[in-house]
Design a protein around this motif. Structure first.
Motif, mmCIF file in Angstrom:
data_model
loop_
_atom_site.group_PDB
_atom_site.id
_atom_site.type_symbol
_atom_site.label_atom_id
_atom_site.label_comp_id
_atom_site.label_asym_id
_atom_site.label_seq_id
_atom_site.Cartn_x
_atom_site.Cartn_y
_atom_site.Cartn_z
ATOM 1 N N GLY A 135 34.215 38.809 39.510
ATOM 2 C CA GLY A 135 33.726 40.159 39.795
ATOM 3 C C GLY A 135 33.433 40.838 38.670
ATOM 4 O O GLY A 135 32.694 41.545 38.693
ATOM 5 N N HIS A 185 42.883 37.041 36.896
ATOM 6 C CA HIS A 185 42.553 35.856 37.831
ATOM 7 C C HIS A 185 41.269 35.678 38.165
ATOM 8 O O HIS A 185 40.358 36.305 37.689
ATOM 9 N N LEU A 225 29.149 50.085 31.507
ATOM 10 C CA LEU A 225 30.688 50.168 31.305
ATOM 11 C C LEU A 225 31.237 49.628 32.343
ATOM 12 O O LEU A 225 30.906 49.595 33.492
ATOM 13 N N ALA A 244 41.953 49.704 31.642
ATOM 14 C CA ALA A 244 42.485 50.868 32.612
ATOM 15 C C ALA A 244 43.723 51.303 32.476
ATOM 16 O O ALA A 244 44.580 50.854 33.506
ATOM 17 N N GLY A 290 39.278 36.249 40.592
ATOM 18 C CA GLY A 290 38.655 37.542 41.113
ATOM 19 C C GLY A 290 38.238 38.317 40.254
ATOM 20 O O GLY A 290 37.020 38.928 40.176
ATOM 21 N N HIS A 334 34.022 52.850 45.506
ATOM 22 C CA HIS A 334 34.353 53.910 44.217
ATOM 23 C C HIS A 334 32.909 53.962 43.528
ATOM 24 O O HIS A 334 32.715 55.509 42.899
ATOM 25 N N LYS A 357 46.103 40.246 43.040
ATOM 26 C CA LYS A 357 47.328 40.518 42.076
ATOM 27 C C LYS A 357 48.484 40.694 43.138
ATOM 28 O O LYS A 357 49.538 39.857 43.026
ATOM 29 N N LYS A 401 32.886 38.653 46.082
ATOM 30 C CA LYS A 401 34.180 38.754 46.528
ATOM 31 C C LYS A 401 34.907 37.512 46.557
ATOM 32 O O LYS A 401 34.774 36.487 47.157
#
Ligand code: TYM
Length: 354
Positions: free
Chosen positions: A24, A18, A8, A43, A20, A175, A221, A209
Motif C-alpha cells: 500500500g 507488514h 509525502l 507518524a 499491507g 482521509h 496490525k 488493499k
C-alpha cells in the motif's frame, strides 16, 4: 528546492511493517524517490491516538525507520523524518482545526471503527448507538479527542509540505478526500491559492488493499493476520501454510471463494502473472492443490522480504546512522513546514505587532 512534484507519506509507529504497509505504501515510496521530491515520515503523533506504552512507541519509531531504510528508501534521495521533530505540524493542526467540523470527523469510517474499539462496542451496532456512547457521561469509557481529529493532523502533514501526491493504501482514501476538502475550504474561505489538492498515487490503476491470511478483510496490525517484512523464514512459511482456504472447488468454473481469492490477490502482488494464471486455471478445472499454491506463495513472498529482513538487522543496530538520517530529514522537513506555517498564520491574521 526544484520543480519536481512533491510527494509525502507516512506510516504510524504502531509496530513492525507488514505486507499491507509494503504494497500500500512503502514499495511506492521506493519507486517514487527517483522522479519526485519525496518526504517520508514516521507518524508518532498519530500513534498516540491509541495511547501506546511510551517505551514501545520510541522503539517502534526506530524499527520503522530501519524498515524504511532496509526496504530501499534512500536518505540521499528522499527526506526521511519523524513527525514530532517538526513542531510546526502541531501548531498548524490547531489552526486548521478551526475549519473542520466535528460532524464530518465523526462520520469518518476509521473514527467509527476505532471509537467502537475504545468503547468496547461490538461490530454491527448502529451509528446512533456509538454517538450516544461517545457523548455519554461515563468518564472511564471515553474516546480520546485526538482520535476524532486524526484526519486534521493527517491533512496538516500533507498540506504543510504542499504535497501533490500521497502514496497510501485504499483504507486511507477517505482521509485523503477530507484533506482535499479542507484544502479547498481554506483556499476559498481566505480567497487564496495556498494548498494544492493532493491525490493518491498508485502504479496500477487502483488503490491497493492487501488481504489478510484469515479468510476475510484486510491485513492489519490489530487483526492478527499479518505477514511482517521481518518475519523469519520459518515463521513466514508457517503463517502462509496455515492461511484459510475453502474445501476446494466442487464444479468447474464456479466463482472463487473469498479466502482463496485473497491468496490469489497476495499472489498477484508477489508472483509472476503466469503463475497466478496457472492457479486460476487450476481452480476453474478443479485440479487446484492449496498446499502447492501456498508453498509457491511463501516462496515468492520470501523473495521480497528476505533482502529487507537481512538489511534490517544491520541498520536497526546502527543508532548513529539512524540518528543522522532523521536529524538531516527533520531539518529539511522543517524548512518547508515553517514557510507554510508562516503563510497560514499571516492569512489567518495571527500577526505580530511588536
Ligand atoms: P497506517 O500506519 O495505518 O498505514 C500505513 C500505510 O499502509 C497502508 N496499509 C495498507 N495498504 C493496503 N492494504 C493493507 N492491508 C494495508 N494496511 C495498511 C495504509 O493505507 C497506509 O498507506 N493515517 C496513515 C498515516 C499517516 C499519513 C499521513 C499517510 C499520517 N499522516 C500523511 C499519508 C500522509 C495511516 O494510518 O497509516
Amino acid at each position: 528546492m526544484n520543480d519536481k512534484e512533491i510527494v509525502l507519506s507516512g506510516i504510524r509507529a504502531t509496530g513492525n511493517l507488514h505486507l499491507g504497509n509494503y504494497y500500500g505504501a512503502l514499495s511506492k515510496f521506493v519507486k517514487m524517490q527517483d522522479d519526485y521530491d519525496c518526504l517520508y515520515f514516521i507518524a508518532d503523533l498519530h500513534a498516540l491516538t491509541t495511547t501506546p506504552d511510551p517505551n514501545i512507541l520510541h522503539e517502534n519509531v526506530k524499527n520503522i525507520l530501519a524498515e524504511y531504510l532496509a526496504a530501499g528508501v534512500d536518505p540521499d534521495k528522499a527526506t526521511i523524518f519523524v513527525q514530532s521533530d517538526v513542531p510546526e505540524i502541531s501548531e498548524m493542526y490547531l489552526l486548521l482545526n478551526m475549519h473542520v467540523g466535528i460532524g464530518e470527523l465523526m462520520r469518518t469510517t476509521s473514527f467509527k471503527d476505532k471509537a467502537r474499539k475504545q468503547l468496547g462496542i461490538k461490530n454491527g451496532s448502529d451509528d446512533e448507538d456509538i454517538e450516544k456512547q461517545i457523548i455519554g457521561t461515563d468518564s472511564n469509557k471515553r474516546v480520546n479527542a485526538g482520535l476524532l481529529t486524526y484526519p486534521t493532523l493527517m491533512a496538516v502533514d500533507i498540506l504543510i509540505q504542499k504535497a501533490h501526491k500521497v502514496p497510501v493504501g485504499k483504507d486511507q482514501e477517505q482521509h485523503l478526500e477530507l484533506t482535499r476538502r479542507f484544502a479547498r475550504r481554506f483556499n476559498s474561505f481566505y480567497g487564496v491559492d495556498l494548498f494544492p489538492e493532493p491525490q493518491n498515487f498508485n502504479f496500477g490503476d487502483h488503490a491497493v488493499k492487501v488481504p489478510g491470511l484469515d479468510g476475510s478483510g484486510k491485513m492489519g496490525k490489530s487483526e492478527g493476520n499479518c505477514i511482517y517484512l521481518i518475519d523469519e523464514e520459518k515463521v513466514l512459511r508457517k503463517k502462509v501454510m496455515r492461511a484459510v482456504t475453502d474445501e476446494g472447488p466442487k464444479e468447474p468454473n464456479q466463482p472463487i471463494s473469498e479466502p482463496v481469492q485473497n491468496l490469489l490477490t497476495l499472489m498477484e502482488l508477489t508472483s509472476a502473472p503466469e503463475i497466478v494464471q496457472q492457479y486460476r486455471d487450476a481452480y476453474a478445472d478443479c485440479s487446484i492443490r492449496y498446499g502447492d499454491l501456498k508453498k509457491q506463495l511463501a516462496e515468492d513472498i520470501l523473495k521480497v522480504t528476505t533482502p529487507i529482513r537481512e538489511r534490517y538487522n544491520d541498520i536497526r543496530n546502527d543508532d548513529a546512522f539512524i540518528g543522522r538520517v532523521v536529524r538531516q530529514g527533520a531539518e529539511r522537513a522543517r524548512e518547508r513546514a515553517s514557510k507554510t506555517l508562516a503563510e497560514v498564520r499571516e492569512i489567518m491574521g495571527i500577526r505580530k505587532f511588536y
